[in-house]
Design an enzyme around this catalytic site. Structure first.
Site, PDB file in Angstrom:
ATOM      1  CE  LYS A 111      -4.118   2.642 -27.599  1.00  0.00           C
ATOM      2  NZ  LYS A 111      -4.868   1.949 -26.548  1.00  0.00           N
ATOM      3  CB  SER A 363       3.663   1.096 -28.363  1.00  0.00           C
ATOM      4  OG  SER A 363       4.064   2.093 -27.435  1.00  0.00           O
TER       5      SER A 363
END
Length: 476
Positions: A111, A363
């Site tokens: 992110k 991720s």
């Protein structure tokens, strides 16, 4: 080496849009409403009450390769070019596996990329006024961190159910943390209203075009780091990461397969593919909570829909086993969302890539320590290495001792023992013993089961899994 033509100028065509849809950042309730118990009630007209000009279902935007290369140029000084190394599990799976370790970013997830790019493209006036986001996870931390780095005031609205650790982390970055709303749906409404009232720029976490472009930079790094890739496996929730990766990869190497992976408890992208449009999808609690988005973003869908080669939906037990494998074999602590790619391989859902080179995007690694403990235990159970059984033994002196010696004789470790007399139906001289034990692997559990059946008449194992596609570490 891939030669990238970096374009510093990014089209801001979405800035002119005046109406939008309430796709939200990192938000399991975006575009849908939930009852307090978490059941989906579906999207309603309320989703248009407060506009997000970057997210319009009637005029979705496709993110371009030029926007992704521009993002790569602008954010490179503020993010980490994370390693993409060969996995120790390659020999176990029959695939040449590489792991893109983006959980090593500053805030523990990919992110960072989109958050930084979205902030860098703000006008000086918007920077001065500040940004706002609604999130209880990775997006909130990324926005707070990069806002602090860039000198941009940040406000995050977090529901009262947000983890204390993540709330504290946002405060450490000098962000204004507003604790309001019983769930993310309410937090989003509050954030959007504050954005309108105070002039903040609202940044959602997976469908803002600049967020998607920023996330796509991970693919540019992968293609620089690994040659002759056959497929890239992408964790999929709202679709922002999938869309960005797909555009970057298919532009440079159309032959590389793009595989999206979702949890069976929040398969919103698969539903969108079936319906050929984003649709509200019922979600349940999942180990991959970072992917629990009940409707994919409209911009992400428009960008990715023609570029995806395959979507895979994995079961929860395989996510737990994947987290366990990452800890044991790779010494990597990843959250459920980051482990779904490996889960798909372990479950045998990507067997067409046997003998080929495949990259898994890890991720995120922001998993609560208590949740990690539960995941590891669940992984051990799904792996057949943590077993629970009941056996009826003699209640005469030495009966339970004999059972314990028998279990220990083959190297099984007893974790817990409970014995029950009152509800044993056989006779008053018997006792039912409930045992939780840890074994080396699945075959060791089978050895224990056979040994107990040979000595006792009443033996019952609970939830012993079928043999697994990939054997556990002790077998190798």
């Amino acid at each position: 080496m891939v030669q990238l033509k970096l374009n510093e100028e990014v089209s801001n065509k979405w800035d002119d849009m005046k109406e939008g849809f309430c796709c939200d950042a990192d938000n399991p309730n975006a575009c849908c409403h939930k009852d307090y118990n978490g059941s989906i009630r579906g999207a309603t007209s309320d989703c248009r009450v407060v506009d997000d000009p970057s997210c319009n279902p009637d005029r979705p935007l496709k993110v371009t390769f030029e926007e992704i290369t521009s993002a790569a140029y602008k954010i490179k000084s503020g993010i980490i070019n994370t390693p993409c190394s060969k996995s120790h599990m390659s020999s176990l799976t029959g695939m040449d596996i590489y792991l893109k370790k983006d959980f090593l970013q500053n805030t523990g997830s990919f992110k960072d990329r989109g958050a930084r790019y979205a902030m860098l493209t703000l006008t000086p006036e918007r920077r001065q006024k500040g940004v706002i986001a609604a999130s209880l996870g990775n997006h909130a931390q990324a926005v707070c961190y990069h806002g602090h780095q860039l000198g941009i005031p940040v406000t995050v609205v977090m529901p009262i159910i947000a983890p204390i650790m993540k709330i504290q982390k946002c405060k450490e970055y000098n962000a204004t943390v507003v604790m309001e709303g019983k769930d993310m749906a309410e937090a989003r409404k509050i954030a959007m209203k504050m954005a309108k009232d105070k002039g903040f720029t609202y940044i959602n976490g997976y469908d803002h075009p600049q967020i998607i472009a920023g996330q796509g930079t991970i693919a540019l790094e992968i293609m620089e780091q690994v040659d002759n890739i056959d497929a890239i496996v992408v964790p999929t929730g709202g679709g922002g990461l999938l869309a960005g990766v797909a555009v970057a990869v298919k532009t440079l190497h159309p032959n590389i397969k793009i595989i999206g992976v979702e949890s069976e408890r929040c398969a919103s992208f698969s539903q969108a593919m079936e319906q050929e449009k984003p649709v509200p999808t019922a979600i349940e609690g999942t180990l991959a909570d970072g992917l629990a988005v009940p409707m994919v973003g409209y911009n992400a869908w428009e960008t990715a829909k023609s570029l995806i080669d395959k979507m895979v939906v994995v079961k929860e037990e395989w996510i737990a086993v994947a987290i366990l494998r990452m800890v044991e074999l790779e010494k990597c602590v990843v959250e459920g969302a980051g482990a779904v790619g490996l889960a798909a391989i372990l479950a045998g859902q990507l067997d067409e890539f046997k003998g080929k080179r495949i990259v898994l995007i890890l991720s995120g690694g922001n998993i609560d320590t208590t949740i990690l403990g539960r995941c590891l235990e669940r992984g051990l159970a799904a792996d057949g290495r943590l077993v629970k059984f009941k056996v009826t033994v003699s209640d005469r002196p030495g009966g339970i001792l004999e059972l314990c010696k028998l279990i220990g004789s083959i190297g099984v470790s007893i974790k817990d023992v409970i014995h029950e007399r009152a509800w044993v139906t056989s006779d008053v001289f018997s006792v039912e013993v409930k045992v939780v034990a840890e074994t080396r692997d699945y075959s060791h559990s089978m050895e224990l089961r056979d040994l107990l059946n040979s000595r006792y008449k009443k033996v019952k194992f609970e939830n012993l899994p079928e043999n697994l596609a990939v054997s556990s570490t002790s077998e190798h």
